[in-house]
Every structure is written in C-alpha cells, then in structure tokens.
Design an enzyme around this catalytic site. Structure first.
Site, short mmCIF file in Angstrom:
data_model
loop_
_atom_site.label_atom_id
_atom_site.label_comp_id
_atom_site.label_asym_id
_atom_site.label_seq_id
_atom_site.Cartn_x
_atom_site.Cartn_y
_atom_site.Cartn_z
N ARG A 82 0.84 -1.20 0.00
CA ARG A 82 0.00 0.00 0.00
C ARG A 82 0.87 1.24 0.00
NH1 ARG A 82 0.84 2.32 4.77
NH2 ARG A 82 1.10 1.08 6.64
N GLY A 83 0.26 2.38 -0.24
CA GLY A 83 0.97 3.64 -0.08
C GLY A 83 1.07 4.00 1.39
N PHE A 88 -0.56 1.67 12.77
CA PHE A 88 -0.98 0.59 13.67
C PHE A 88 -2.43 0.23 13.41
CE2 PHE A 88 -3.32 -0.51 17.55
CZ PHE A 88 -2.66 -1.68 17.91
N ILE A 149 -5.19 6.48 5.92
CA ILE A 149 -5.57 5.95 4.62
C ILE A 149 -4.31 5.55 3.87
CG2 ILE A 149 -6.58 6.52 2.36
CD1 ILE A 149 -8.51 8.39 3.82
N GLY A 161 -6.90 0.29 2.25
CA GLY A 161 -8.01 1.23 2.51
C GLY A 161 -7.77 2.13 3.69
N LEU A 162 -8.65 2.03 4.70
CA LEU A 162 -8.57 2.98 5.81
C LEU A 162 -8.72 2.29 7.15
CD1 LEU A 162 -11.67 3.62 7.07
CD2 LEU A 162 -11.92 4.67 4.81
N GLY A 163 -8.15 2.94 8.16
CA GLY A 163 -8.28 2.49 9.54
C GLY A 163 -8.77 3.65 10.40
N CYS A 179 2.50 7.18 10.43
CA CYS A 179 2.54 7.61 9.02
C CYS A 179 3.76 8.48 8.72
CB CYS A 179 1.26 8.33 8.63
SG CYS A 179 -0.22 7.32 8.91
#
EC number: 2.3.1.181
Length: 227
Positions: A82-83, A88, A149, A161-163, A179
C-alpha cells in the site's frame, strides 16, 4: 432497493481477523475482478485486527531493528504494497478494505482517495466532530489523525483502505511516528466524544457516508469461501 445506474457495493463483515488473513482475503476478491468468468461484485470488507504494525512502499524499508522492537511489544509486523508509511491496526479500530473497480466509478486514484477522506469527514460530522483533510493523507481533527488511509490500485482495482480509530487503545501509537508525520498526534472517536464508541456503533454511520460519497447502493453479503 437498488437504484438504476448506481453501482452496487457488497458489504462483507469479516469481524476480528488476523492481518495476514485479511491480505489473503483481499487477494481472493481482487482475483475475481480479473476472472472474466466471474460476476465480480464491488466489495467493501469490514474488519478489526489483532495488534499489528504495517508499513507501506514509500521511502526506505523500515529497519529490521525497529521491526523487532515493535514485535517485542506483542504486535505483529507486516510490510505491504500500500501507499504510506508505518501505522498501527488493532482492537477498537474499524478497518475498511474497498475492493472496487474504479471503472464503475471514476478512473482516478486521486479522486478515489479524496472520496475516502470525504467519507470519513462526513461520518465524523454525523457524530458532531469537525474533521478535515491536510497536505498529509488521512483525516484529521485539528493536528490529530483520526483515520489513516493507505491504498493500492492496480489496473484500477483498489485494495487496502482505511483504519478509523473508534475505541482503540491509543498507547500503541506511542511507539511509532504514525505515518511518518512528526509533530502531529492521533485521536479516536472515543477521545473526541468523551465516551465509548464501538465499531458496531460507528460502522453503519460510515457505510451511510460511503454510499453518499460514492453514490452507490450497499447490500450485505457473505464471505466467499475458497475463491
């Protein structure tokens, strides 16, 4: 009711699942998109993970010594395609993996990431939280990130996707620079609202916001075994 002209996205709730299992499940759904004999649905996988740190493909590899330090805390560690940089995932964080063919929506990765951000901003607004974007990807409440994201997109098929932090134990973030962004913090629905907000409470609100932002029809589906 399905609306004519609107893409349909199937919602699959995986519940609590190990991160490596979620990677394998995403690949099952991705393969379907490239199988011409398959009636491939656009799918949104919802889940929650055991404690795990993950890194993306940006910049230099995460040092092995740091990886071991994080594992010693009791978390797993994965390098992904992923990007984004390190983040976490763990109990109390809602993770959403949209496996979408952007050809059904708009063939633009930038548009897609923007729509994911707008989905979370809309959801936060429904909870009375003022969230926004920043030059750094993700969704922020002030200088604190509430949602990370990181996506992958190959041949316009999305994954990862997203957390979104609901009632996550935020102390796990103390051991990393989330990040890779220095000088900023993290937050959760719990912290912003001053009460316990479970994934079960937040999920329907997020799904409603997703359907609004992506102008799609959502329907529940079972996990496709052994695809």
């Amino acid at each position: 009711m399905m609306s004519p002209g609107k893409p349909t996205v199937k919602i699959v709730n995986l519940g609590r699942v190990a991160y490596h299992s979620a990677l394998q499940i995403q690949q099952q759904y991705i393969r379907q998109h490239f199988d011409s004999s398959s009636q491939t649905p656009n799918t949104l996988l919802l889940c929650e993970h055991d404690p795990v740190y993950t890194t993306g493909i940006r910049r230099a590899p995460y040092p092995a010594k740091e990886e071991q330090r994080l594992k010693d805390l009791g978390a797993e560690f994965f390098r992904t395609n992923r990007g984004g940089l390190i983040t976490f995932h763990g109990p109390g964080q809602m993770v959403c993996y949209p496996i979408l063919n952007l050809g059904c929506f708009k063939k633009s990765v930038r548009w897609y990431v923007h729509k994911l951000e707008e989905t979370v901003i809309t959801m936060c607004a429904k909870f009375g939280i003022k969230a926004s974007t920043s030059p750094d990807t993700g969704v922020w409440v002030g200088n604190n990130k509430i949602c990370a994201i990181g996506i992958h997109c190959g041949r316009y098929i999305t994954s990862h996707g997203l957390g979104l932090n609901c009632n996550t134990d935020m102390s796990w973030f103390d051991h990393i620079v989330p990040c890779g962004i220095k000088g900023k913090g993290v937050t959760s629905l719990n912290q912003e609202l001053g009460r316990d907000v479970t994934i079960e409470e937040a999920a329907p609100v997020l799904l409603q916001a997703f359907s609004e932002q992506f102008n799609c029809t959502l329907c529940k589906a079972d996990f496709l075994q052994n695809q």
